[in-house]
Write an enzyme that holds these catalytic residues in place. Structure first.
Site, PDB file in Angstrom:
ATOM      1  CG  HIS A 109      -2.092   1.039   1.140  1.00 55.49           C
ATOM      2  ND1 HIS A 109      -1.866   2.410   1.558  1.00 55.49           N
ATOM      3  CD2 HIS A 109      -3.425   0.984   0.957  1.00 55.49           C
ATOM      4  CE1 HIS A 109      -3.032   3.001   1.358  1.00 55.49           C
ATOM      5  NE2 HIS A 109      -4.060   2.257   0.969  1.00 55.49           N
TER       6      HIS A 109
ATOM      7  CB  ILE B  63       0.328   6.678   1.546  1.00 52.80           C
ATOM      8  CG1 ILE B  63      -0.622   5.637   0.599  1.00 52.80           C
ATOM      9  CG2 ILE B  63       1.110   7.381   0.700  1.00 52.80           C
ATOM     10  CD1 ILE B  63      -1.818   6.558  -0.033  1.00 52.80           C
TER      11      ILE B  63
ATOM     12  N   GLY C 290      -6.139   4.592   4.756  1.00 51.21           N
ATOM     13  CA  GLY C 290      -6.952   5.467   5.361  1.00 51.21           C
ATOM     14  C   GLY C 290      -7.899   4.763   6.634  1.00 51.21           C
ATOM     15  CB  VAL C 291      -8.895   1.119   7.147  1.00 49.68           C
ATOM     16  CG1 VAL C 291     -10.025   1.138   6.522  1.00 49.68           C
ATOM     17  CG2 VAL C 291      -7.635   0.477   6.703  1.00 49.68           C
TER      18      VAL C 291
ATOM     19  CD  GLU D  25      -8.732   0.618  15.189  1.00 49.73           C
ATOM     20  OE1 GLU D  25      -9.661   0.739  14.954  1.00 49.73           O
ATOM     21  OE2 GLU D  25      -8.591   0.392  16.491  1.00 49.73           O
TER      22      GLU D  25
END
Lengths: 157, 97
Positions: free
Chosen positions: A38, A44, A47-48, A52
């Site tokens: 990723h 980077i 987003g999850v 979190e």
């Protein structure tokens, strides 16, 4: 930030129970297998994981407000915005504010920055429940100690 | 000024994406409208904010579980509106209100 154990918050910078807000730091690791996928050539933070991290920041705030009497569990994510890329090795500073403490639930508004640059934000709702297992409470106490949770803030009213 | 029921119905319609005209005063939030506990958190937040109260959801749930109350007392919308009116009145009557 220990991604393997999903413990994303490294240090509590400030916990203000009068204003019901918290500031924490989360050091994004320079290397991790997550960044290999990723993304290849453009690593980077997903987003999850930023979401979190915002949830865990809020969780520490709620634990402080509730004096560790109940455990917050993430229930609703609203208005989650990934406003900029967060790169390996960057220091994420997250501020959470308690928006509302309802009966059995709490709502926070959270912002994550790298330096002064806003990278992510969200409104999060948590269900509040008694600790379902004593081991979890023991674990949270140990984690609180590790990240510098100011226990005096909840023992002196 | 719209009634408490109208305000609640508007909140439910917006929060749960339920057509407003299907939400009646006699509707049961769970049995008729199919609102689950997660959606009800969202609704409770919106109601708390709109009326400046803290709906005692946990107390109500406990009363239902203990057989001291029925779900109709709290979750039929006209009854819910009445409970909210009572909470608002109690808040306004409190010292310093």
């Amino acid at each position: 930030m220990n991604l393997d154990y999903f413990t994303l918050i490294d240090r509590i910078v400030e916990l203000n129970l009068d204003e019901k807000r918290i500031t924490v730091e989360a050091q994004v690791p320079a290397k991790h297998t997550i960044f290999e996928g990723h993304f290849p050539g453009f690593p980077i933070m997903p987003g999850v994981l930023l979401t979190e991290a915002m949830a865990q920041s809020s969780g520490w705030l709620i634990l402080g407000v509730l004096k560790f009497e109940r455990m917050p569990f993430l229930a609703i994510v609203k208005e989650a915005k990934m406003r900029g890329f967060v790169n390996p090795g960057e220091l994420l500073t997250i501020e959470a504010k308690l928006e509302h403490e309802g009966s059995g639930f709490a709502v926070t508004k959270v912002k994550g920055r790298v330096g002064k640059e806003l990278k992510c934000s969200a409104e999060l709702t948590f269900g509040l429940a008694p600790f379902p297992d004593p081991a979890l409470r023991v674990h949270m106490d140990a984690m609180a100690n590790k990240i510098g949770f100011p226990l005096q803030a909840i023992t002196h009213d | 000024m719209s009634s408490t029921f109208d305000q609640i119905a508007n909140i439910i319609a917006e929060t749960c994406d339920i057509p407003r005209d299907t939400i009646k005063a006699e509707s049961h939030a769970i049995d008729d409208l199919g609102i689950d506990s997660l959606d009800f958190l969202d609704i409770a937040f919106a109601i708390d904010k709109a009326f400046g109260i803290k709906m005692p959801l946990e107390k109500w749930t406990q009363e239902v579980n203990d057989g001291k109350a029925t779900t109709e007392q709290y979750f039929v919308l006209q009854n819910l509106a009445d409970r909210i009116d009572e909470l608002v009145a109690a808040k306004n009557a409190a010292p310093g209100a």
